[in-house]
Motif scaffolding. Structure first.
Motif, PDB file in Angstrom:
ATOM      1  N   VAL A   1       0.831  -1.199   0.000  1.00 19.23           N
ATOM      2  CA  VAL A   1       0.000   0.000   0.000  1.00 19.23           C
ATOM      3  C   VAL A   1       0.870   1.255   0.000  1.00 19.23           C
ATOM      4  O   VAL A   1       0.622   2.194  -0.753  1.00 19.23           O
ATOM      5  CB  VAL A   1      -0.978  -0.011   1.203  1.00 19.23           C
ATOM      6  CG1 VAL A   1      -1.591   1.363   1.416  1.00 19.23           C
ATOM      7  CG2 VAL A   1      -2.080  -1.043   0.969  1.00 19.23           C
ATOM      8  N   SER A   2       1.945   1.242   0.808  1.00 23.76           N
ATOM      9  CA  SER A   2       2.763   2.467   0.865  1.00 23.76           C
ATOM     10  C   SER A   2       3.468   2.694  -0.465  1.00 23.76           C
ATOM     11  O   SER A   2       3.641   3.842  -0.889  1.00 23.76           O
ATOM     12  CB  SER A   2       3.755   2.398   2.018  1.00 23.76           C
ATOM     13  OG  SER A   2       4.521   1.241   1.910  1.00 23.76           O
ATOM     14  N   LEU A   3       3.848   1.612  -1.145  1.00 28.44           N
ATOM     15  CA  LEU A   3       4.489   1.766  -2.453  1.00 28.44           C
ATOM     16  C   LEU A   3       3.472   2.306  -3.473  1.00 28.44           C
ATOM     17  O   LEU A   3       3.780   3.178  -4.288  1.00 28.44           O
ATOM     18  CB  LEU A   3       5.043   0.409  -2.909  1.00 28.44           C
ATOM     19  CG  LEU A   3       6.069   0.417  -4.030  1.00 28.44           C
ATOM     20  CD1 LEU A   3       7.279   1.260  -3.666  1.00 28.44           C
ATOM     21  CD2 LEU A   3       6.512  -1.017  -4.327  1.00 28.44           C
ATOM     22  N   ALA A   4       2.243   1.803  -3.388  1.00 30.42           N
ATOM     23  CA  ALA A   4       1.177   2.291  -4.275  1.00 30.42           C
ATOM     24  C   ALA A   4       0.977   3.792  -4.044  1.00 30.42           C
ATOM     25  O   ALA A   4       0.870   4.572  -4.999  1.00 30.42           O
ATOM     26  CB  ALA A   4      -0.123   1.536  -3.992  1.00 30.42           C
ATOM     27  N   HIS A   5       0.977   4.200  -2.788  1.00 29.50           N
ATOM     28  CA  HIS A   5       0.768   5.618  -2.467  1.00 29.50           C
ATOM     29  C   HIS A   5       1.937   6.475  -2.944  1.00 29.50           C
ATOM     30  O   HIS A   5       1.760   7.626  -3.334  1.00 29.50           O
ATOM     31  CB  HIS A   5       0.524   5.784  -0.968  1.00 29.50           C
ATOM     32  CG  HIS A   5      -0.817   5.259  -0.544  1.00 29.50           C
ATOM     33  ND1 HIS A   5      -1.326   5.400   0.723  1.00 29.50           N
ATOM     34  CD2 HIS A   5      -1.785   4.609  -1.253  1.00 29.50           C
ATOM     35  CE1 HIS A   5      -2.530   4.853   0.790  1.00 29.50           C
ATOM     36  NE2 HIS A   5      -2.823   4.354  -0.403  1.00 29.50           N
ATOM     37  N   LEU A   6       3.115   5.880  -2.945  1.00 29.73           N
ATOM     38  CA  LEU A   6       4.297   6.595  -3.438  1.00 29.73           C
ATOM     39  C   LEU A   6       4.143   6.891  -4.942  1.00 29.73           C
ATOM     40  O   LEU A   6       4.344   8.019  -5.393  1.00 29.73           O
ATOM     41  CB  LEU A   6       5.517   5.700  -3.212  1.00 29.73           C
ATOM     42  CG  LEU A   6       6.886   6.322  -3.214  1.00 29.73           C
ATOM     43  CD1 LEU A   6       7.056   7.158  -1.942  1.00 29.73           C
ATOM     44  CD2 LEU A   6       7.954   5.214  -3.236  1.00 29.73           C
ATOM     45  N   PHE A   7       3.726   5.880  -5.699  1.00 33.85           N
ATOM     46  CA  PHE A   7       3.552   6.063  -7.154  1.00 33.85           C
ATOM     47  C   PHE A   7       2.416   7.046  -7.448  1.00 33.85           C
ATOM     48  O   PHE A   7       2.486   7.789  -8.426  1.00 33.85           O
ATOM     49  CB  PHE A   7       3.268   4.722  -7.844  1.00 33.85           C
ATOM     50  CG  PHE A   7       4.503   3.914  -8.105  1.00 33.85           C
ATOM     51  CD1 PHE A   7       5.399   4.300  -9.098  1.00 33.85           C
ATOM     52  CD2 PHE A   7       4.786   2.772  -7.384  1.00 33.85           C
ATOM     53  CE1 PHE A   7       6.551   3.561  -9.355  1.00 33.85           C
ATOM     54  CE2 PHE A   7       5.936   2.021  -7.626  1.00 33.85           C
ATOM     55  CZ  PHE A   7       6.824   2.420  -8.615  1.00 33.85           C
ATOM     56  N   LEU A   8       1.396   7.052  -6.620  1.00 24.23           N
ATOM     57  CA  LEU A   8       0.283   7.986  -6.835  1.00 24.23           C
ATOM     58  C   LEU A   8       0.682   9.393  -6.420  1.00 24.23           C
ATOM     59  O   LEU A   8       0.441  10.366  -7.136  1.00 24.23           O
ATOM     60  CB  LEU A   8      -0.943   7.541  -6.031  1.00 24.23           C
ATOM     61  CG  LEU A   8      -1.619   6.251  -6.490  1.00 24.23           C
ATOM     62  CD1 LEU A   8      -2.608   5.773  -5.435  1.00 24.23           C
ATOM     63  CD2 LEU A   8      -2.315   6.443  -7.830  1.00 24.23           C
ATOM     64  N   GLY A   9       1.344   9.485  -5.267  1.00 25.13           N
ATOM     65  CA  GLY A   9       1.699  10.791  -4.703  1.00 25.13           C
ATOM     66  C   GLY A   9       2.662  11.553  -5.592  1.00 25.13           C
ATOM     67  O   GLY A   9       2.650  12.794  -5.610  1.00 25.13           O
ATOM     68  N   GLU A  10       3.462  10.826  -6.340  1.00 31.87           N
ATOM     69  CA  GLU A  10       4.437  11.463  -7.209  1.00 31.87           C
ATOM     70  C   GLU A  10       3.753  12.150  -8.395  1.00 31.87           C
ATOM     71  O   GLU A  10       4.294  13.076  -8.976  1.00 31.87           O
ATOM     72  CB  GLU A  10       5.349  10.356  -7.735  1.00 31.87           C
ATOM     73  CG  GLU A  10       6.715  10.809  -8.088  1.00 31.87           C
ATOM     74  CD  GLU A  10       7.425   9.732  -8.861  1.00 31.87           C
ATOM     75  OE1 GLU A  10       8.629   9.674  -8.745  1.00 31.87           O
ATOM     76  OE2 GLU A  10       6.768   8.956  -9.585  1.00 31.87           O
ATOM     77  N   ARG A  11       2.550  11.674  -8.764  1.00 32.03           N
ATOM     78  CA  ARG A  11       1.920  12.151  -9.985  1.00 32.03           C
ATOM     79  C   ARG A  11       0.648  12.975  -9.771  1.00 32.03           C
ATOM     80  O   ARG A  11       0.371  13.919 -10.503  1.00 32.03           O
ATOM     81  CB  ARG A  11       1.615  10.925 -10.882  1.00 32.03           C
ATOM     82  CG  ARG A  11       1.263  11.247 -12.314  1.00 32.03           C
ATOM     83  CD  ARG A  11       2.225  12.231 -12.947  1.00 32.03           C
ATOM     84  NE  ARG A  11       3.619  11.868 -12.806  1.00 32.03           N
ATOM     85  CZ  ARG A  11       4.361  11.292 -13.731  1.00 32.03           C
ATOM     86  NH1 ARG A  11       3.818  10.981 -14.880  1.00 32.03           N
ATOM     87  NH2 ARG A  11       5.631  11.034 -13.523  1.00 32.03           N
ATOM     88  N   VAL A  12      -0.153  12.585  -8.766  1.00 30.97           N
ATOM     89  CA  VAL A  12      -1.460  13.234  -8.601  1.00 30.97           C
ATOM     90  C   VAL A  12      -1.277  14.635  -7.997  1.00 30.97           C
ATOM     91  O   VAL A  12      -0.539  14.815  -7.029  1.00 30.97           O
ATOM     92  CB  VAL A  12      -2.391  12.368  -7.716  1.00 30.97           C
ATOM     93  CG1 VAL A  12      -3.727  13.062  -7.502  1.00 30.97           C
ATOM     94  CG2 VAL A  12      -2.601  10.991  -8.353  1.00 30.97           C
ATOM     95  N   ARG A  13      -1.978  15.604  -8.603  1.00 27.59           N
ATOM     96  CA  ARG A  13      -1.832  17.020  -8.225  1.00 27.59           C
ATOM     97  C   ARG A  13      -3.173  17.591  -7.765  1.00 27.59           C
ATOM     98  O   ARG A  13      -4.233  17.082  -8.167  1.00 27.59           O
ATOM     99  CB  ARG A  13      -1.361  17.837  -9.445  1.00 27.59           C
ATOM    100  CG  ARG A  13       0.044  17.492  -9.902  1.00 27.59           C
ATOM    101  CD  ARG A  13       1.086  18.089  -8.946  1.00 27.59           C
ATOM    102  NE  ARG A  13       2.409  17.535  -9.134  1.00 27.59           N
ATOM    103  CZ  ARG A  13       2.951  16.547  -8.419  1.00 27.59           C
ATOM    104  NH1 ARG A  13       2.275  15.963  -7.456  1.00 27.59           N
ATOM    105  NH2 ARG A  13       4.177  16.121  -8.640  1.00 27.59           N
ATOM    106  N   PRO A  14      -3.152  18.691  -6.988  1.00 23.28           N
ATOM    107  CA  PRO A  14      -4.411  19.335  -6.601  1.00 23.28           C
ATOM    108  C   PRO A  14      -5.240  19.665  -7.844  1.00 23.28           C
ATOM    109  O   PRO A  14      -4.699  20.125  -8.851  1.00 23.28           O
ATOM    110  CB  PRO A  14      -3.944  20.613  -5.885  1.00 23.28           C
ATOM    111  CG  PRO A  14      -2.592  20.269  -5.353  1.00 23.28           C
ATOM    112  CD  PRO A  14      -1.972  19.355  -6.374  1.00 23.28           C
TER     113      PRO A  14
END
Ligand SMILES: C[S@@+](CC[C@H](N)C(=O)[O-])C[C@H]1O[C@@H](n2cnc3c(N)ncnc32)[C@H](O)[C@@H]1O
Length: 181
Positions: A1-14
């Motif tokens: 889950v934390s790795l998934a959040h890392l890949f999402l957090g790097e790309r998803v923007r406000p």
């Protein structure tokens, strides 16, 4: 889950528009809701009322429900229900933790949803899929998802399969798809 959040957090923007294809207890939905902020939009899918209720409660408690729409629908209908642009989608496959272990994600629906998400995805957008080969039916689904990723032409997307090399083969894995521009 934390790795998934890392890949999402790097790309998803406000302000982004994103999908949680399997809300479960809402941890991924909450992560996405925080990443897109009050001007963004998260569309969450689940087929179990229990899961949607738990997700709604978590989002409300955390003050993020305003930017989230929860759908009591199979993610098979993703392409029909999501209004593009789509900046990211997360799939956390398998069964609801603490719920009925007979209700699991199924390859046919998962692949239909992945196809839909990939079509709607903006260039540079990401799909992150958490795979659980350890439960009944999980290996078949994991193999189907990895094969789905493998047939995407390299000119259309970069596709990674992240799997731990020092743990048993039924350990959770990740598939990450980044659409090319
Ligand atoms: C592993 S759980 C998701 C965990 C969740 N992301 C979290 O952070 O708590 C998988 C979820 O997928 C849901 N599910 C199964 N088949 C589905 C389908 N066809 N469409 C949408 N959700 C589905 C299950 O009801 C279950 O809640």
């Amino acid at each position: 889950v934390s790795l998934a959040h890392l890949f999402l957090g790097e790309r998803v923007r406000p302000g982004d528009r994103v999908v949680d294809a399997t809300c479960g207890r809402g941890r991924d939905t909450l992560r996405l809701a925080r990443l897109v902020g009050p001007t963004g939009r998260v569309l969450g899918f689940d087929i179990q009322e229990d899961a949607l209720a738990a997700t709604r409660e978590l989002l409300e408690r955390e003050g993020c429900l305003d930017r989230v729409e929860l759908m009591a629908a199979s993610h098979e209908r993703l392409a029909e229900l999501v209004v593009p642009p789509l900046h990211a989608a997360v799939f956390n496959l398998g069964y609801l933790p603490g719920g009925d272990r007979n209700v699991i994600t199924r390859p046919a629906a998962t692949l239909a949803a992945l196809d839909g998400a990939f079509r709607l995805l903006v260039p540079g957008g990401r799909i992150v899929v958490a795979l659980y080969p350890g439960h009944d039916g999980g290996l078949e689904e994991s193999l189907a998802v990895v094969a789905w990723g493998g047939q995407i032409p390299a000119r259309a997307a970069a596709v990674w399969h992240c799997t731990p090399v020092n743990r048993p083969p039924d350990t959770p894995q990740l598939l990450v798809v980044e659409k090319r521009g």
